[in-house]
Design a protein around this motif. Sequence first.
Motif, mmCIF file in Angstrom:
data_model
loop_
_atom_site.group_PDB
_atom_site.id
_atom_site.type_symbol
_atom_site.label_atom_id
_atom_site.label_comp_id
_atom_site.label_asym_id
_atom_site.label_seq_id
_atom_site.Cartn_x
_atom_site.Cartn_y
_atom_site.Cartn_z
ATOM 1 N N LEU A 33 -12.064 -0.678 -3.829
ATOM 2 C CA LEU A 33 -10.930 -0.280 -2.998
ATOM 3 C C LEU A 33 -9.697 0.009 -3.838
ATOM 4 O O LEU A 33 -9.047 1.046 -3.675
ATOM 5 N N SER A 37 -7.558 3.405 -4.669
ATOM 6 C CA SER A 37 -6.273 3.468 -3.968
ATOM 7 C C SER A 37 -5.117 3.842 -4.890
ATOM 8 O O SER A 37 -3.998 4.065 -4.428
ATOM 9 N N LEU A 109 -7.174 0.467 3.950
ATOM 10 C CA LEU A 109 -7.183 1.928 3.894
ATOM 11 C C LEU A 109 -6.186 2.514 4.892
ATOM 12 O O LEU A 109 -5.448 3.452 4.574
#
Length: 133
Positions: A33, A37, A109
């Motif tokens: 993640l 990101s 997200l």
Amino acid sequence: MALTVLTTTYNFSVYMIYLPIVISLTVLVSQFLFKNSKAFMIDIFHQKKDIAMATNSLFKIGFYLLNIGFALCIIEFFQIESIERLVVALSKKIGGFSIYLGIMMLLNLLLFLKGRKHALNKENQIKNENIDL
């Protein structure tokens, strides 16, 4: 005289299986993640890479604390007396934790997308103000 029957349980074994799995899952999801990101964070902070990376690191630490803390809160297993019950109990706990981890990933997200949208709106607003001058 009371008779005490000692039965073999697999409780210690289930804890020793559960902990490495949930910690590994948390680290794997976190790495994936927050590696991906970085682009969002740089965009949100208008190409200021140092602030973006610092914020991304703080999100990562928060993600670890929240998810490992939750995994430890739900760790309780009751009298696992057979291998079959061990597998079932682990499946339920790890499956439930995986669903929770997926939801947390989606929420992160959504936060990144919302931050990006806000940054784009702010950027467009500044451009419009400059055009009006």
